[in-house]
Design a protein around this motif. Structure first.
Motif, PDB file in Angstrom:
ATOM      1  N   PRO A 297       0.828  -1.215   0.000  1.00  0.00           N
ATOM      2  CA  PRO A 297       0.000   0.000   0.000  1.00  0.00           C
ATOM      3  C   PRO A 297       0.858   1.258   0.000  1.00  0.00           C
ATOM      4  N   GLY A 299       0.606   4.070   1.527  1.00  0.00           N
ATOM      5  CA  GLY A 299       0.835   4.734   2.803  1.00  0.00           C
ATOM      6  C   GLY A 299       1.589   3.912   3.813  1.00  0.00           C
ATOM      7  N   VAL A 300       2.143   2.781   3.403  1.00  0.00           N
ATOM      8  CA  VAL A 300       2.825   1.880   4.325  1.00  0.00           C
ATOM      9  C   VAL A 300       4.242   1.634   3.818  1.00  0.00           C
ATOM     10  N   GLN A 301       5.188   1.591   4.707  1.00  0.00           N
ATOM     11  CA  GLN A 301       6.561   1.246   4.375  1.00  0.00           C
ATOM     12  C   GLN A 301       6.916  -0.081   5.031  1.00  0.00           C
ATOM     13  N   PRO A 337       6.003  -4.199   8.469  1.00  0.00           N
ATOM     14  CA  PRO A 337       6.122  -2.746   8.431  1.00  0.00           C
ATOM     15  C   PRO A 337       7.377  -2.296   9.185  1.00  0.00           C
ATOM     16  N   ALA A 385      -2.864  -4.170  -2.672  1.00  0.00           N
ATOM     17  CA  ALA A 385      -3.255  -3.070  -1.789  1.00  0.00           C
ATOM     18  C   ALA A 385      -4.721  -2.734  -2.016  1.00  0.00           C
ATOM     19  N   PRO A 388      -4.738   3.014   1.279  1.00  0.00           N
ATOM     20  CA  PRO A 388      -3.426   3.570   1.617  1.00  0.00           C
ATOM     21  C   PRO A 388      -2.662   2.754   2.646  1.00  0.00           C
ATOM     22  N   ASP A 389      -3.371   2.074   3.544  1.00  0.00           N
ATOM     23  CA  ASP A 389      -2.690   1.319   4.590  1.00  0.00           C
ATOM     24  C   ASP A 389      -3.300  -0.060   4.816  1.00  0.00           C
ATOM     25  N   THR A 390      -3.988  -0.590   3.795  1.00  0.00           N
ATOM     26  CA  THR A 390      -4.599  -1.914   3.906  1.00  0.00           C
ATOM     27  C   THR A 390      -4.239  -2.773   2.696  1.00  0.00           C
TER      28      THR A 390
END
Length: 484
Positions: A297, A299-301, A337, A385, A388-390
């Motif tokens: 996603p 928004g995720v690193q 993450p 993805a 943004p974060d899922t």
């Protein structure tokens, strides 16, 4: 009367050709005799026309023994009559003919390694080289066979597609302006080394094969490892076809990519194969390298993790008229993450394949593949993805049908149709792959042993999650030379 110089030259050439044809057909005529007869064809210097006798010139002193008459009413040259006639040359032998039993390599052939697939036919590009004839290097207790082939591909695209060397339908761009493409390459050419020896009464085998489909600095022609494994009895370790696939059901396409649902993955593994119950039935279990395709996603690193091997089991049944296989894979997908613990999920899949030969010249084959998180076994994502974060493990379903027909000893055709569908999970990007279709039909000719050429038509469709779609058409011609 004088002939013009051009007509004399043509006449001499024709006569020399006739004499050479006769010399080639006469095994007993020496090279010196050929020169003598050729010298008789020189034109006279006085301008007259020399008439050639229809029979051989009379023998010179001392007179030789009279040879028996031949079918064309001509006599046999004197030198040939003095020696006993030689037997005619033996016919050209098949390079794959059986070898003498006293050769080391013949003692290293086994049913497990060398029995051809029950539904194997000509121009099988997934078949390993035969351990007989050709380039064989023998030692006191071991032997090595060098195999492979040269394959040249000439490709013409009539629509946009970003995969120029193979027909990967997932690379068809949607909304791209019209363009064509021409591409010549020999990247599918292969080289293999099959080494065998005996230990404890069992035949040991070490097999290595490579081609030129690697990712080089220039994007092409890099030497790439395909197979590197060893086998002892029922145990196999190294890199080879995954236990999840069935090489006998791989379509016989000139295109390197093949059907979109077909599992053509090779990876590191350890495997045990055990015959069970009755003849032709076997069970295999393996631990294999866990490669994953993870769409992170925005928004995720973090990075994808593979903390445990893929566990695969296979049940296979083979008879003279066909073969069937059922395979199952269980795997763990991981993602970590930044500065957090690894998040894991379970993936699974089934692959049902088979091939049947109702006659010696017709082979039908099929495949049905489905599961969740196994897209990387066919080049699509395992996890996508959804925000943004899922992210979510991606379900997929694919199938293939095909038929190969041998029209004669020299001509054969193959028809393959395949489709792959990925689940429409809410939240994923609209340009993500939704489905893709692959069609291939070809005609292959084998004019000589271990030489082939063919032409193939390819058609593919890509559809995105948004519903947008595009198709592509390609024609490919290939020439191949198989090492003996």
């Amino acid at each position: 009367m004088r002939y013009p110089s051009r007509r004399i030259a043509l006449l001499c050439c024709a006569l020399v050709g006739c004499l050479f044809t006769r010399v080639c057909a006469d095994d007993d005529l020496s090279f010196e005799q050929f020169l003598i007869q050729a010298d008789d064809l020189q034109p006279p210097t006085d301008g007259s026309v020399r008439r050639l006798p229809l029979t051989d010139p009379a023998p010179v002193d001392p007179p030789p023994l009279q040879p028996p008459p031949v079918a064309d009413s001509q006599t046999v040259p004197a030198e040939a009559a003095a020696d006993p006639p030689e037997s005619p040359p033996p016919p050209i032998q098949n390079l794959d003919a059986a070898m003498p039993d006293n050769m080391i390599s013949s003692q290293l052939r086994t049913q497990e390694f060398d029995s051809p697939a029950t539904t194997s036919m000509n121009n099988d590009f997934t078949k390993f080289p035969d351990f007989v004839g050709g380039i064989l290097i023998e030692g006191e207790r071991a032997a090595m066979k060098i195999g492979g082939y040269v394959k040249a591909d000439f490709i013409s695209d009539f629509d946009p597609i970003d995969s120029t060397d193979s027909f990967d339908t997932t690379t068809i761009p949607i909304g791209a302006p019209p363009r064509r493409n021409a591409r010549f390459h020999a990247r599918q050419s292969r080289l293999s080394f099959d080494t065998r020896w005996k230990t404890g009464g069992e035949v040991m085998r070490a097999f290595i094969e490579a081609d030129f489909f690697g990712d080089g600095s220039d994007g092409s022609n890099a030497f790439r490892l395909r197979h590197a494994y060893g086998t002892y009895g029922r145990f196999t370790a190294g890199q080879t076809w995954t236990t999840f696939t069935d090489p006998s059901a791989v379509p016989n396409t000139l295109d390197f990519e093949g059907a979109v649902s077909n599992v053509n993955r090779r990876q590191g593994l350890v495997r045990w194969t055990q015959p069970i119950l009755w003849d032709g039935l076997s069970l295999a279990a393996a631990l294999e390298n866990p490669r994953i395709n993870f769409e992170i996603p925005s928004g995720v690193q973090g990075v994808g993790r593979t903390e445990s091997p893929d566990v695969i089991a296979r049940l296979r049944y083979e008879q003279d008229w066909g073969e069937f296989q059922s395979a199952m894979v269980l795997r763990e997908l991981g993602f970590q993450p930044v500065d957090q613990d690894v998040i894991t999920g379970t993936a699974w899949g089934f692959n049902f394949t088979g091939s049947v030969m109702p006659t010696d010249t017709i082979k039908g084959y099929y495949q049905i593949t489905f599961g969740e998180g196994i897209g990387s076994y066919r080049g699509s994502p395992d996890v996508i993805a959804t925000g943004p974060d899922t992210a979510s493990i991606l379900p997929m379903f694919g199938w293939m049908v095909g038929c190969k027909r041998e029209w004669s000893d020299r001509w054969s055709s193959n028809l393959t149709y395949s489709r792959l569908d990925l689940e429409a999970i809410p939240g994923q990007a609209p340009d993500n792959l939704r489905s893709t279709t692959y069609l291939a039909v070809n005609l292959i000719n084998t004019p000589y042993e271990r030489v082939f050429w063919g032409i193939e038509y390819l058609y593919g469709i890509r559809e995105n999650q948004s519903g947008a779609r595009a198709d592509a058409n390609r024609v490919q011609m290939s020439f191949g030379f198989l090492l003996p």
